[in-house]
Design a protein around this motif. Structure first.
Motif, PDB file in Angstrom:
ATOM      1  N   ARG A 171     -26.136  59.834  25.585  1.00 54.69           N
ATOM      2  CA  ARG A 171     -26.716  58.492  25.414  1.00 54.69           C
ATOM      3  C   ARG A 171     -26.358  57.992  24.022  1.00 54.69           C
ATOM      4  NH1 ARG A 171     -31.981  56.568  23.813  1.00 54.69           N
ATOM      5  NH2 ARG A 171     -32.470  54.574  24.833  1.00 54.69           N
ATOM      6  N   VAL A 172     -25.714  56.813  23.963  1.00 57.55           N
ATOM      7  CA  VAL A 172     -25.203  56.295  22.701  1.00 57.55           C
ATOM      8  C   VAL A 172     -25.529  54.814  22.576  1.00 57.55           C
ATOM      9  CG1 VAL A 172     -23.309  57.952  22.633  1.00 57.55           C
ATOM     10  CG2 VAL A 172     -22.952  55.729  23.683  1.00 57.55           C
ATOM     11  N   ARG A 173     -25.530  54.330  21.350  1.00 57.31           N
ATOM     12  CA  ARG A 173     -25.720  52.895  21.094  1.00 57.31           C
ATOM     13  C   ARG A 173     -24.466  52.390  20.404  1.00 57.31           C
ATOM     14  NH1 ARG A 173     -28.661  49.460  17.238  1.00 57.31           N
ATOM     15  NH2 ARG A 173     -29.533  47.705  18.381  1.00 57.31           N
ATOM     16  N   VAL A 174     -23.794  51.446  21.047  1.00 50.17           N
ATOM     17  CA  VAL A 174     -22.537  50.918  20.524  1.00 50.17           C
ATOM     18  C   VAL A 174     -22.566  49.393  20.546  1.00 50.17           C
ATOM     19  CG1 VAL A 174     -21.118  52.894  21.168  1.00 50.17           C
ATOM     20  CG2 VAL A 174     -21.480  51.056  22.805  1.00 50.17           C
ATOM     21  N   VAL A 175     -21.778  48.797  19.657  1.00 53.00           N
ATOM     22  CA  VAL A 175     -21.621  47.345  19.640  1.00 53.00           C
ATOM     23  C   VAL A 175     -20.321  47.010  20.353  1.00 53.00           C
ATOM     24  CG1 VAL A 175     -21.340  45.298  18.190  1.00 53.00           C
ATOM     25  CG2 VAL A 175     -22.916  47.111  17.493  1.00 53.00           C
ATOM     26  N   VAL A 176     -20.425  46.181  21.380  1.00 58.91           N
ATOM     27  CA  VAL A 176     -19.242  45.835  22.166  1.00 58.91           C
ATOM     28  C   VAL A 176     -18.992  44.329  22.106  1.00 58.91           C
ATOM     29  CG1 VAL A 176     -19.539  47.780  23.737  1.00 58.91           C
ATOM     30  CG2 VAL A 176     -20.564  45.574  24.308  1.00 58.91           C
ATOM     31  N   ASN A 177     -17.747  43.950  22.331  1.00 57.18           N
ATOM     32  CA  ASN A 177     -17.355  42.548  22.389  1.00 57.18           C
ATOM     33  C   ASN A 177     -17.638  42.043  23.801  1.00 57.18           C
ATOM     34  OD1 ASN A 177     -16.045  40.070  22.557  1.00 57.18           O
ATOM     35  ND2 ASN A 177     -14.338  40.704  21.275  1.00 57.18           N
ATOM     36  N   VAL A 178     -18.644  41.178  23.938  1.00 63.12           N
ATOM     37  CA  VAL A 178     -19.049  40.730  25.269  1.00 63.12           C
ATOM     38  C   VAL A 178     -18.150  39.617  25.812  1.00 63.12           C
ATOM     39  CG1 VAL A 178     -21.451  41.443  25.031  1.00 63.12           C
ATOM     40  CG2 VAL A 178     -20.763  39.156  24.255  1.00 63.12           C
ATOM     41  N   ASP A 179     -17.190  39.161  25.011  1.00 66.08           N
ATOM     42  CA  ASP A 179     -16.217  38.195  25.522  1.00 66.08           C
ATOM     43  C   ASP A 179     -15.139  38.893  26.357  1.00 66.08           C
ATOM     44  OD1 ASP A 179     -17.520  36.077  24.394  1.00 66.08           O
ATOM     45  OD2 ASP A 179     -16.208  35.914  22.648  1.00 66.08           O
ATOM     46  N   LEU A 180     -15.099  40.228  26.259  1.00 66.62           N
ATOM     47  CA  LEU A 180     -14.143  41.018  27.032  1.00 66.62           C
ATOM     48  C   LEU A 180     -14.880  41.732  28.165  1.00 66.62           C
ATOM     49  CD1 LEU A 180     -12.211  42.645  24.045  1.00 66.62           C
ATOM     50  CD2 LEU A 180     -11.544  40.609  25.355  1.00 66.62           C
ATOM     51  N   PRO A 181     -14.196  42.080  29.251  1.00 69.76           N
ATOM     52  CA  PRO A 181     -14.863  42.829  30.324  1.00 69.76           C
ATOM     53  C   PRO A 181     -15.413  44.162  29.797  1.00 69.76           C
ATOM     54  CG  PRO A 181     -12.700  42.039  31.026  1.00 69.76           C
ATOM     55  CD  PRO A 181     -12.788  41.788  29.553  1.00 69.76           C
ATOM     56  N   LEU A 182     -16.618  44.521  30.239  1.00 72.32           N
ATOM     57  CA  LEU A 182     -17.210  45.789  29.816  1.00 72.32           C
ATOM     58  C   LEU A 182     -16.426  46.949  30.419  1.00 72.32           C
ATOM     59  CD1 LEU A 182     -21.043  45.104  30.172  1.00 72.32           C
ATOM     60  CD2 LEU A 182     -19.692  45.160  28.073  1.00 72.32           C
ATOM     61  N   ARG A 183     -16.160  47.921  29.587  1.00 75.91           N
ATOM     62  CA  ARG A 183     -15.431  49.107  30.053  1.00 75.91           C
ATOM     63  C   ARG A 183     -16.360  49.917  30.949  1.00 75.91           C
ATOM     64  NH1 ARG A 183     -11.491  52.422  26.045  1.00 75.91           N
ATOM     65  NH2 ARG A 183     -10.399  53.595  27.627  1.00 75.91           N
ATOM     66  N   ARG A 184     -15.861  50.412  32.073  1.00 71.45           N
ATOM     67  CA  ARG A 184     -16.679  51.132  33.041  1.00 71.45           C
ATOM     68  C   ARG A 184     -16.370  52.623  33.095  1.00 71.45           C
ATOM     69  NH1 ARG A 184     -21.083  48.248  34.089  1.00 71.45           N
ATOM     70  NH2 ARG A 184     -20.563  46.066  34.379  1.00 71.45           N
ATOM     71  N   ILE A 185     -15.263  53.041  32.489  1.00 74.65           N
ATOM     72  CA  ILE A 185     -14.848  54.444  32.584  1.00 74.65           C
ATOM     73  C   ILE A 185     -14.079  54.826  31.321  1.00 74.65           C
ATOM     74  CG2 ILE A 185     -12.640  53.967  33.722  1.00 74.65           C
ATOM     75  CD1 ILE A 185     -13.226  56.377  35.555  1.00 74.65           C
ATOM     76  N   LEU A 186     -14.214  56.098  30.934  1.00 79.69           N
ATOM     77  CA  LEU A 186     -13.417  56.657  29.837  1.00 79.69           C
ATOM     78  C   LEU A 186     -12.487  57.707  30.441  1.00 79.69           C
ATOM     79  CD1 LEU A 186     -16.086  57.241  27.020  1.00 79.69           C
ATOM     80  CD2 LEU A 186     -14.610  55.254  27.365  1.00 79.69           C
ATOM     81  N   ARG A 187     -11.218  57.599  30.125  1.00 81.86           N
ATOM     82  CA  ARG A 187     -10.235  58.563  30.611  1.00 81.86           C
ATOM     83  C   ARG A 187      -9.769  59.393  29.416  1.00 81.86           C
ATOM     84  NH1 ARG A 187      -5.783  55.030  32.876  1.00 81.86           N
ATOM     85  NH2 ARG A 187      -4.941  57.016  33.601  1.00 81.86           N
ATOM     86  N   VAL A 188     -10.040  60.685  29.438  1.00 81.56           N
ATOM     87  CA  VAL A 188      -9.753  61.552  28.296  1.00 81.56           C
ATOM     88  C   VAL A 188      -9.052  62.830  28.760  1.00 81.56           C
ATOM     89  CG1 VAL A 188     -10.749  62.786  26.327  1.00 81.56           C
ATOM     90  CG2 VAL A 188     -11.823  60.671  27.110  1.00 81.56           C
ATOM     91  N   ASP A 189      -8.004  63.208  28.047  1.00 83.75           N
ATOM     92  CA  ASP A 189      -7.347  64.506  28.242  1.00 83.75           C
ATOM     93  C   ASP A 189      -8.012  65.465  27.261  1.00 83.75           C
ATOM     94  OD1 ASP A 189      -5.773  66.722  28.394  1.00 83.75           O
ATOM     95  OD2 ASP A 189      -3.867  65.670  28.161  1.00 83.75           O
TER      96      ASP A 189
END
Length: 203
Positions: A171-189
């Protein structure tokens, strides 16, 4: 010199000449203004249609449940200025979760510098985000910071104060740019072996 000559001289004057010299604000007045600025927030409702201003001004203080109240002023359209009477109320509202009004997001910003509202973009909002399907290797606050940086600007992590993230998700608190689509997934190797881990985001 006749009236025609005077008219020509007036036309030759620049706008700056007519309005006089630039005056510097006295330090005491500037200090007082800066102190008052720390008790203010600017806000904009992200909607293409004009909201009911009277309903907004009457309802928002009740939703925020402020101890000492707030003065709300309409700046322009869906843009408002909030002047708080207590620093704790100001802080609590700023740290609170995103608020919506009439099915539209209310974006709050702290004015800085001169406090010119027209210079504020009103596109950054702090969200609490749950990151699901996180491999156990990544359940530390340090790796969590890396994951959060993929979503937005890092603000806070719920790590029980010991640096470890426990439970089904981070659980994290982040500031996001709401003019852009919200990211729904993180892809990590995670291991660098070409195998991708997909982590789901819930706002």
């Amino acid at each position: 010199m006749d009236a025609q000559d005077i008219a020509k001289l007036c036309e030759a004057l620049s706008l700056k000449d007519r309005e006089g010299p630039v005056m510097t604000l006295r330090e005491g007045l500037r200090d007082d203004g800066e102190r008052r600025l720390t008790m203010r927030l600017a806000g904009r409702i992200k909607s293409n249609r004009l909201v009911n201003m009277e309903a907004f001004i009457n309802l928002i203080p009740k939703i925020w449940r402020l101890k000492y109240g707030v003065d709300i002023e309409v700046i322009d359209g869906n843009t408002f200025s909030f002047t708080f009477k207590d620093a704790a109320d100001h802080y609590r509202v700023l740290q609170g979760g995103p608020l919506s009004f009439d099915k539209a997001l209310l974006v709050l910003e702290e004015p800085t510098g001169r406090g010119e509202v027209r210079d504020i973009m009103f596109n950054r909002v702090a969200f609490w985000v749950q990151i699901h399907n996180v491999p156990l290797l990544c359940m530390t606050s340090e790796i969590d910071r890396f994951l959060r940086s993929m979503i937005g600007d890092v603000k806070e992590v719920d790590d029980n104060g010991n640096g470890d993230c426990v439970g089904k998700y981070i659980r994290v608190r982040v500031v996001v740019n709401v003019d852009l689509p919200l990211r729904r997934i993180l892809r990590v190797d995670v291991l660098g072996d070409g195998n991708e881990s997909s982590m789901l985001l819930r706002y």
